[in-house]
Design a protein around this motif. Structure first.
Motif, PDB file in Angstrom:
ATOM      1  N   ASP A  28      48.423  42.484  41.066  1.00 21.30           N
ATOM      2  CA  ASP A  28      47.610  43.637  40.683  1.00 21.30           C
ATOM      3  C   ASP A  28      47.151  43.476  39.240  1.00 21.30           C
ATOM      4  O   ASP A  28      47.757  44.008  38.311  1.00 21.30           O
ATOM      5  N   ASN A  73      44.581  43.437  44.030  1.00 19.19           N
ATOM      6  CA  ASN A  73      43.820  42.180  44.023  1.00 19.19           C
ATOM      7  C   ASN A  73      43.111  41.908  45.350  1.00 19.19           C
ATOM      8  O   ASN A  73      42.603  40.809  45.578  1.00 19.19           O
ATOM      9  N   LEU A  74      43.082  42.905  46.226  1.00 20.97           N
ATOM     10  CA  LEU A  74      42.330  42.799  47.479  1.00 20.97           C
ATOM     11  C   LEU A  74      40.847  42.998  47.191  1.00 20.97           C
ATOM     12  O   LEU A  74      40.465  43.878  46.415  1.00 20.97           O
ATOM     13  N   TYR A  75      40.000  42.177  47.819  1.00 20.51           N
ATOM     14  CA  TYR A  75      38.572  42.279  47.546  1.00 20.51           C
ATOM     15  C   TYR A  75      37.753  42.044  48.813  1.00 20.51           C
ATOM     16  O   TYR A  75      38.222  41.476  49.806  1.00 20.51           O
ATOM     17  N   PHE A 117      37.002  39.064  53.493  1.00 16.88           N
ATOM     18  CA  PHE A 117      37.998  39.851  52.788  1.00 16.88           C
ATOM     19  C   PHE A 117      39.057  38.877  52.273  1.00 16.88           C
ATOM     20  O   PHE A 117      39.437  37.932  52.980  1.00 16.88           O
ATOM     21  N   TYR A 119      42.489  38.091  49.194  1.00 15.33           N
ATOM     22  CA  TYR A 119      43.471  38.552  48.208  1.00 15.33           C
ATOM     23  C   TYR A 119      43.645  37.453  47.173  1.00 15.33           C
ATOM     24  O   TYR A 119      43.793  36.277  47.529  1.00 15.33           O
ATOM     25  N   HIS A 130      43.165  32.146  45.881  1.00 14.70           N
ATOM     26  CA  HIS A 130      42.582  33.100  46.820  1.00 14.70           C
ATOM     27  C   HIS A 130      42.910  32.695  48.256  1.00 14.70           C
ATOM     28  O   HIS A 130      42.823  31.516  48.612  1.00 14.70           O
TER      29      HIS A 130
END
Length: 222
Positions: A28, A73-75, A117, A119, A130
């Motif tokens: 995070d 840190n999820l995107y 998607f 992380y 990633h």
């Protein structure tokens, strides 16, 4: 002696706090921000189906992305780009008295739209790892069959689907603004339709095929 114990206790407490902060930073990062990026990749394409007509060949893709943080840190990372992919043709068609040898290639140009998607794990201030996955849409502008370098005129582009879908799974590494990745894209729908044809009064068929891609590439984040 008491002072030594106090100092050791303080050092232990600092170590615990730093470890907890490092773990929080790993999962995070408070400095997350949305950003654009560009990717250039080498594609190795396999057309897989009910036959062994198609083999593996290479191509490339050039894609722009937008990285949007969602939670910690999820995107979400959509993109749009162009690609040029090829595959070989190496097949034998046989009946009781006819054998056809087919040697050539297929060449495909179009737009590619991934919806990934992922992380991100921030290992250090400069290095991140990633893991990402998501669907991908290919819009096929041209798709031709070539024999001896010349485009065939007896296989119309109507035999190829204008759209095909894949599912992506990949691993990426950031170093500051630089990026490198490996990715597997697995066909979820047919790119090529099965086609039946007659040859010397015999009924033969070109098999349909889905597209799988292994991609390795580099990029830059702005």
């Amino acid at each position: 002696m008491k002072m030594k114990k106090v100092l050791l206790s303080i050092l232990a407490a600092i170590t615990v706090v730093m470890s907890a902060k490092a773990q929080d930073y790993l999962l995070d990062n408070p400095d997350n921000r949305a950003h654009f990026g560009v990717r250039l990749g080498l594609d190795v394409t396999s057309l897989v189906g009910n036959g062994d007509r198609y083999g593996t060949k290479s191509g490339f893709n050039l894609t722009g992305i937008y990285n949007l943080p969602i939670w910690k840190n999820l995107y979400f990372e959509p993109g749009i780009g162009v690609f040029y992919d090829t595959a070989s043709i190496n097949a034998v068609y046989s009946t009781d008295d006819v054998q056809i040898l087919e040697r050539g290639s297929v060449r495909n140009f179009g737009f590619r739209i991934p919806f990934n998607f992922g992380y991100r794990f921030d290992v250090t201030d400069d290095v991140s790892v990633h893991l990402f996955t998501g669907p991908q849409l290919n819009y096929n502008i041209t798709f031709g069959t070539y024999y001896n370098g010349a485009k065939a005129t007896n296989q119309p582009e109507a035999d190829f689907n204008r759209f095909d879908f894949q599912w992506n799974i990949g691993l990426g590494v950031d170093y500051r603004n630089y990026y490198a990745y490996i990715e597997g894209d697995f066909g979820m729908s047919r790119l090529i339709q099965e086609k039946k044809f007659s040859y010397n009064e015999h009924q033969l068929a070109f098999p349909g095929a889905k597209r799988n891609i292994f991609s390795i590439g580099i990029g830059y984040n702005f």
